[in-house]
Design a protein around this motif. Structure first.
Motif, PDB file in Angstrom:
ATOM      1  N   MET A   1      -2.854  13.343  -3.495  1.00 55.14           N
ATOM      2  CA  MET A   1      -1.959  12.914  -3.755  1.00 55.14           C
ATOM      3  C   MET A   1      -1.830  11.356  -3.881  1.00 55.14           C
ATOM      4  SD  MET A   1       1.769  13.762  -3.006  1.00 55.14           S
ATOM      5  CE  MET A   1       2.429  15.309  -4.419  1.00 55.14           C
ATOM      6  N   VAL A   2      -1.619  10.732  -4.185  1.00 59.27           N
ATOM      7  CA  VAL A   2      -1.784   9.231  -3.715  1.00 59.27           C
ATOM      8  C   VAL A   2       0.036   9.300  -3.837  1.00 59.27           C
ATOM      9  CG1 VAL A   2      -4.062   8.569  -4.891  1.00 59.27           C
ATOM     10  CG2 VAL A   2      -1.862   8.543  -6.655  1.00 59.27           C
ATOM     11  N   ILE A   3       0.105   7.319  -3.114  1.00 52.87           N
ATOM     12  CA  ILE A   3       1.474   6.909  -3.212  1.00 52.87           C
ATOM     13  C   ILE A   3       2.042   6.990  -4.848  1.00 52.87           C
ATOM     14  CG2 ILE A   3       2.781   4.900  -2.575  1.00 52.87           C
ATOM     15  CD1 ILE A   3       1.412   6.737  -0.471  1.00 52.87           C
ATOM     16  N   THR A  87      -3.327   4.641  -2.995  1.00 47.27           N
ATOM     17  CA  THR A  87      -3.663   5.261  -1.153  1.00 47.27           C
ATOM     18  C   THR A  87      -3.734   6.074  -1.815  1.00 47.27           C
ATOM     19  OG1 THR A  87      -3.192   2.551  -0.500  1.00 47.27           O
ATOM     20  CG2 THR A  87      -3.055   4.775   0.602  1.00 47.27           C
ATOM     21  N   LEU A  88      -4.415   6.806  -0.796  1.00 47.11           N
ATOM     22  CA  LEU A  88      -4.056   8.400  -0.052  1.00 47.11           C
ATOM     23  C   LEU A  88      -2.908   8.564   0.617  1.00 47.11           C
ATOM     24  CD1 LEU A  88      -7.359   9.634  -0.450  1.00 47.11           C
ATOM     25  CD2 LEU A  88      -6.051  10.017  -2.597  1.00 47.11           C
ATOM     26  N   VAL A  89      -2.042   9.623   0.213  1.00 53.39           N
ATOM     27  CA  VAL A  89      -1.081  10.417   0.830  1.00 53.39           C
ATOM     28  C   VAL A  89      -1.863  10.667   2.821  1.00 53.39           C
ATOM     29  CG1 VAL A  89       1.023  11.578   2.018  1.00 53.39           C
ATOM     30  CG2 VAL A  89       0.852  11.270  -0.745  1.00 53.39           C
ATOM     31  N   THR A  90      -2.727  11.015   2.748  1.00 50.85           N
ATOM     32  CA  THR A  90      -3.097  11.550   4.009  1.00 50.85           C
ATOM     33  C   THR A  90      -3.288  10.138   4.737  1.00 50.85           C
ATOM     34  OG1 THR A  90      -5.483  11.491   2.967  1.00 50.85           O
ATOM     35  CG2 THR A  90      -3.909  13.929   3.826  1.00 50.85           C
ATOM     36  N   GLU A  91      -4.365   9.208   3.723  1.00 52.59           N
ATOM     37  CA  GLU A  91      -4.819   7.507   4.617  1.00 52.59           C
ATOM     38  C   GLU A  91      -3.076   6.642   5.224  1.00 52.59           C
ATOM     39  OE1 GLU A  91      -6.759   4.852   2.294  1.00 52.59           O
ATOM     40  OE2 GLU A  91      -7.363   7.341   1.120  1.00 52.59           O
ATOM     41  N   ALA A  92      -2.032   6.608   4.304  1.00 53.33           N
ATOM     42  CA  ALA A  92      -0.991   6.588   4.766  1.00 53.33           C
ATOM     43  C   ALA A  92      -0.765   6.745   6.287  1.00 53.33           C
ATOM     44  CB  ALA A  92       0.226   6.709   3.305  1.00 53.33           C
ATOM     45  N   LEU A  93      -0.289   8.230   6.015  1.00 59.35           N
ATOM     46  CA  LEU A  93       0.436   8.918   7.185  1.00 59.35           C
ATOM     47  C   LEU A  93      -0.725   8.176   8.379  1.00 59.35           C
ATOM     48  CD1 LEU A  93       1.040  12.451   6.424  1.00 59.35           C
ATOM     49  CD2 LEU A  93       2.371  11.021   7.110  1.00 59.35           C
ATOM     50  N   SER A  94      -2.109   8.060   8.362  1.00 59.10           N
ATOM     51  CA  SER A  94      -2.911   7.885   9.440  1.00 59.10           C
ATOM     52  C   SER A  94      -2.583   6.008   9.616  1.00 59.10           C
ATOM     53  CB  SER A  94      -4.784   8.004   8.995  1.00 59.10           C
ATOM     54  OG  SER A  94      -5.192   7.644  10.204  1.00 59.10           O
ATOM     55  N   LEU A  95      -2.537   5.859   9.264  1.00 54.06           N
ATOM     56  CA  LEU A  95      -2.144   4.023   9.046  1.00 54.06           C
ATOM     57  C   LEU A  95      -0.870   4.230  10.140  1.00 54.06           C
ATOM     58  CD1 LEU A  95      -3.042   0.794   8.130  1.00 54.06           C
ATOM     59  CD2 LEU A  95      -2.055   1.097   6.030  1.00 54.06           C
ATOM     60  N   MET A  96       0.605   4.578   9.295  1.00 45.53           N
ATOM     61  CA  MET A  96       1.077   5.184   9.875  1.00 45.53           C
ATOM     62  C   MET A  96       0.967   4.940  11.189  1.00 45.53           C
ATOM     63  SD  MET A  96       3.916   6.452   7.148  1.00 45.53           S
ATOM     64  CE  MET A  96       5.090   5.713   6.144  1.00 45.53           C
ATOM     65  N   THR A  97       0.427   5.827  11.315  1.00 43.64           N
ATOM     66  CA  THR A  97       0.210   7.051  12.652  1.00 43.64           C
ATOM     67  C   THR A  97      -0.596   5.677  13.687  1.00 43.64           C
ATOM     68  OG1 THR A  97      -0.009   8.968  12.335  1.00 43.64           O
ATOM     69  CG2 THR A  97      -0.748   8.183  14.474  1.00 43.64           C
TER      70      THR A  97
END
Length: 145
Positions: A1-3, A87-97
């Motif tokens: 899923m994407v943003i 941006t993929l949701v998983t990429e965004a989560l990783s970036l936030m972390t």
């Protein structure tokens, strides 16, 4: 899923502050809208930074009493961490972390603001995707048997 899919359901409304608004103005705005951060934008709409609850608490701890009258720009984070709609949701989560942030402004290819997402938005999207996948698997097993 994407943003972009999250923004499609969430909407692209972004709460912002002006550079001349105070920390008290910011705190009231965050409380009124029940959000954890607001973008700080200049008179032409340009992004100057982001002010989060964490920024306010840190600023108050550093400056002591009387900080509510200071300008929000004194406490805001200037180094924005941003993402794109694709941006993929998983990429965004990783970036936030890795960057230790809870909110990400979403910019288009030209650098224009198209929305903002929070960690809560991403977690909600991941849960909904997992529930949908479980339901599809359940349906598959029932129809195959």
């Amino acid at each position: 899923m994407v943003i972009a899919a999250i923004l499609k359901t969430k909407g692209n409304r972004v709460i912002s502050l002006g550079p001349d608004q105070t920390v008290l103005d910011a705190a009231r705005l965050l409380a009124e809208h029940r959000i954890g951060a607001a973008l700080v934008r200049g008179p032409g709409g340009e992004l100057l930074g982001i002010l989060s609850e964490r920024d306010i608490v840190g600023g108050m701890a550093a400056h002591g009493p009387g900080t509510t009258g200071l300008q929000a720009t004194q406490f805001m984070t200037r180094d924005l961490v941003t993402i794109r709609p694709e941006t993929l949701v998983t990429e965004a989560l990783s970036l936030m972390t890795t960057r230790r942030v809870r909110h990400l402004p979403v910019l288009d290819a030209g650098g224009g603001l198209v929305g903002m997402i929070s960690i809560g938005d991403l977690v909600k999207a991941r849960i909904e995707a997992a529930e949908q996948e479980a339901e599809e698997l359940k349906h598959y097993v029932v129809s195959a048997g």
